[in-house]
Write an enzyme that holds these catalytic residues in place. Structure first.
Site, mmCIF file in Angstrom:
data_model
loop_
_atom_site.group_PDB
_atom_site.id
_atom_site.type_symbol
_atom_site.label_atom_id
_atom_site.label_comp_id
_atom_site.label_asym_id
_atom_site.label_seq_id
_atom_site.Cartn_x
_atom_site.Cartn_y
_atom_site.Cartn_z
ATOM 1 N N LYS A 67 -27.987 -9.176 38.341
ATOM 2 C CA LYS A 67 -26.845 -9.958 37.855
ATOM 3 C C LYS A 67 -25.586 -9.628 38.665
ATOM 4 O O LYS A 67 -25.572 -8.687 39.456
ATOM 5 C CB LYS A 67 -26.606 -9.651 36.373
ATOM 6 C CG LYS A 67 -26.245 -8.189 36.083
ATOM 7 C CD LYS A 67 -26.073 -7.951 34.601
ATOM 8 C CE LYS A 67 -25.735 -6.478 34.338
ATOM 9 N NZ LYS A 67 -25.501 -6.207 32.904
ATOM 10 N N MET A 97 -3.074 -7.740 48.831
ATOM 11 C CA MET A 97 -4.172 -8.666 48.596
ATOM 12 C C MET A 97 -5.152 -8.703 49.767
ATOM 13 O O MET A 97 -6.369 -8.763 49.566
ATOM 14 C CB MET A 97 -3.644 -10.073 48.326
ATOM 15 C CG MET A 97 -4.739 -11.083 48.009
ATOM 16 S SD MET A 97 -4.111 -12.738 47.648
ATOM 17 C CE MET A 97 -3.466 -12.474 45.993
ATOM 18 N N ARG A 131 -23.371 -5.302 19.986
ATOM 19 C CA ARG A 131 -22.923 -6.304 20.944
ATOM 20 C C ARG A 131 -23.814 -7.541 20.816
ATOM 21 O O ARG A 131 -23.346 -8.585 20.396
ATOM 22 C CB ARG A 131 -22.964 -5.735 22.365
ATOM 23 C CG ARG A 131 -22.419 -6.655 23.442
ATOM 24 C CD ARG A 131 -22.401 -5.980 24.800
ATOM 25 N NE ARG A 131 -23.741 -5.637 25.284
ATOM 26 C CZ ARG A 131 -23.978 -5.127 26.492
ATOM 27 N NH1 ARG A 131 -22.975 -4.875 27.325
ATOM 28 N NH2 ARG A 131 -25.216 -4.833 26.859
ATOM 29 N N TYR A 171 4.823 -3.053 49.922
ATOM 30 C CA TYR A 171 5.466 -3.662 48.767
ATOM 31 C C TYR A 171 6.103 -2.607 47.872
ATOM 32 O O TYR A 171 5.554 -1.518 47.679
ATOM 33 C CB TYR A 171 4.440 -4.445 47.939
ATOM 34 C CG TYR A 171 4.118 -5.812 48.473
ATOM 35 C CD1 TYR A 171 5.110 -6.785 48.604
ATOM 36 C CD2 TYR A 171 2.815 -6.150 48.826
ATOM 37 C CE1 TYR A 171 4.810 -8.054 49.080
ATOM 38 C CE2 TYR A 171 2.499 -7.412 49.295
ATOM 39 C CZ TYR A 171 3.502 -8.363 49.421
ATOM 40 O OH TYR A 171 3.197 -9.614 49.892
#
Length: 381
Positions: A38, A314, A132, A265
């Site tokens: 998965k 990013m 769950r 940044y």
């Protein structure tokens, strides 16, 4: 050396085959290893991983969604494909058409899935304490009723251990309670005259920490890829697994910065002395965690560890390369994997980022090239 264009994954399919064989041996010859592929094969590439595992002898696979399962079938992956998550009964015919096996998440789900003209294959999940998915272990009437639905072929029954990765006494005690509850259900079903289908309890940590369990199937996810979820939790069993994945990028610029200047940044890294820095062609959009900004992690260049400085952006990140002479653009940077005698394991990166390898690897981005390597060939996807 295999080089990608910007940032890439090198995936060693020989290691994948080795891990499958090791895990099969540890599980026992009578137990089927169900390969969990998965989340795009935990970031490794679901189709390529499943195809190679099929060649290695895998006969059962597990995914999270019906669309993942359909994709495997469309790429000619054979054998059992178990959908671990919920599928709407509205897609019942699709389950049947692609010969998939659906997890029953509770009695109501089973009742709605049973409303069809032809039978579909299902595995019944039992909630033994994780709360769950699954019908509660103490709902014996509902569990028995699920076996009576004519259009549901129950081909497996299983549970999931919520703390099998921990050897703390209280967690071991709870896992043992879950195991006991599961086998109590099996015994009660057999007492009613039902012939129980194949059982499974263990995932990767279930196999490593509870190897004495004897089930028909083991669901192996993260261990198949040669890593564990974290380096912080010991396991009872230790297997000679080999990491399949390496994450690499390139140096794209090298420059000097001076005392009092700030990098990145937020001006978050203050330069205290003259230093050389390099910009690297990978960022958080590729799956390298932003949490590893400002000396929280190291990468490898020329077999040496160099620290990340400033914020991970990013599309790029910055490292301190003051210890490396004459560094040039296009030199290779290893963010996960080995370079010379140095290694940065996925567990280390995940632990520093405050997460687990399952999340780290499954978030590796689609724009990363995936380069599959065997002894005989290299395939770029």
């Amino acid at each position: 050396m295999v080089l990608g264009e910007r940032a890439w994954l090198e995936l060693n399919l020989n290691h994948l085959k080795h891990n499958f064989k090791v895990l099969q041996k540890a599980s026992g010859n009578q137990t089927k290893v169900m390969a969990v592929v998965k989340a795009n094969g935990y970031g490794h590439g679901m189709i390529e991983i499943a195809e190679h595992l099929s060649k290695a002898g895998a006969e059962a696979f597990a995914v999270a969604t019906i669309d993942e399962a359909i994709s495997l079938r469309q790429h000619n992956v054979t054998g059992e494909i178990l959908i671990l998550g919920y599928t709407s009964p509205a897609r019942r015919e699709t389950i049947r058409m692609y010969d998939l096996t659906q997890t029953i998440v509770d009695h109501d789900h089973a009742k709605r899935l049973a409303q069809g003209n032809q039978p579909i294959k299902v595995h019944l999940k039992i909630d033994t304490g994780m709360h769950r998915l699954g019908e509660r272990y103490d709902h014996i009437s509902e569990i028995t009723t699920i076996f009576s639905y004519h259009n549901l072929a129950v081909t497996g029954i299983y549970t999931h251990l919520s703390v099998s990765d921990s050897l703390e006494y209280r967690h071991v005690d709870f896992s043992n309670q879950q195991i006991k509850r599961f086998y109590t259900i099996i015994n009660k079903l057999e007492q009613t005259g039902l012939s129980c289908p194949p059982t499974h309890i263990q995932s990767s940590y279930g196999l490593l920490n509870y190897p004495e369990l004897s089930c028909d199937i083991v669901r192996i996810g993260i261990a198949l890829y040669g890593v564990l979820s974290t380096a912080l939790e010991p396991t009872r069993s230790s297997l000679a697994l080999k990491p399949v994945l390496a994450l690499k990028a390139k140096v794209i610029a090298v420059r000097s910065v001076y005392p009092g200047e700030e990098v990145g940044y937020g001006r978050s890294y203050l330069v205290k002395q003259k230093m050389k820095i390099a910009t690297i062609s990978i960022g958080y959009a590729d799956g390298f965690p932003r949490a590893l900004s400002n000396q929280a992690a190291y990468v490898l260049i020329r077999g040496k560890r160099v620290p990340v400085i400033g914020r991970v952006c990013m599309d790029q990140l910055t490292v301190d390369v003051s210890t490396l002479a004459n560094l040039q653009p296009d030199e290779v940077v290893t963010l996960i994997g080995s370079d010379g005698h140095e290694v940065v394991r996925a567990e280390e990166v995940a632990d520093l980022a405050g997460t687990i390898t399952n999340e780290l690897l499954s978030r590796l981005g689609e724009r990363l090239e995936r380069i599959y390597v065997t002894e005989k060939r290299v395939v770029v996807v």
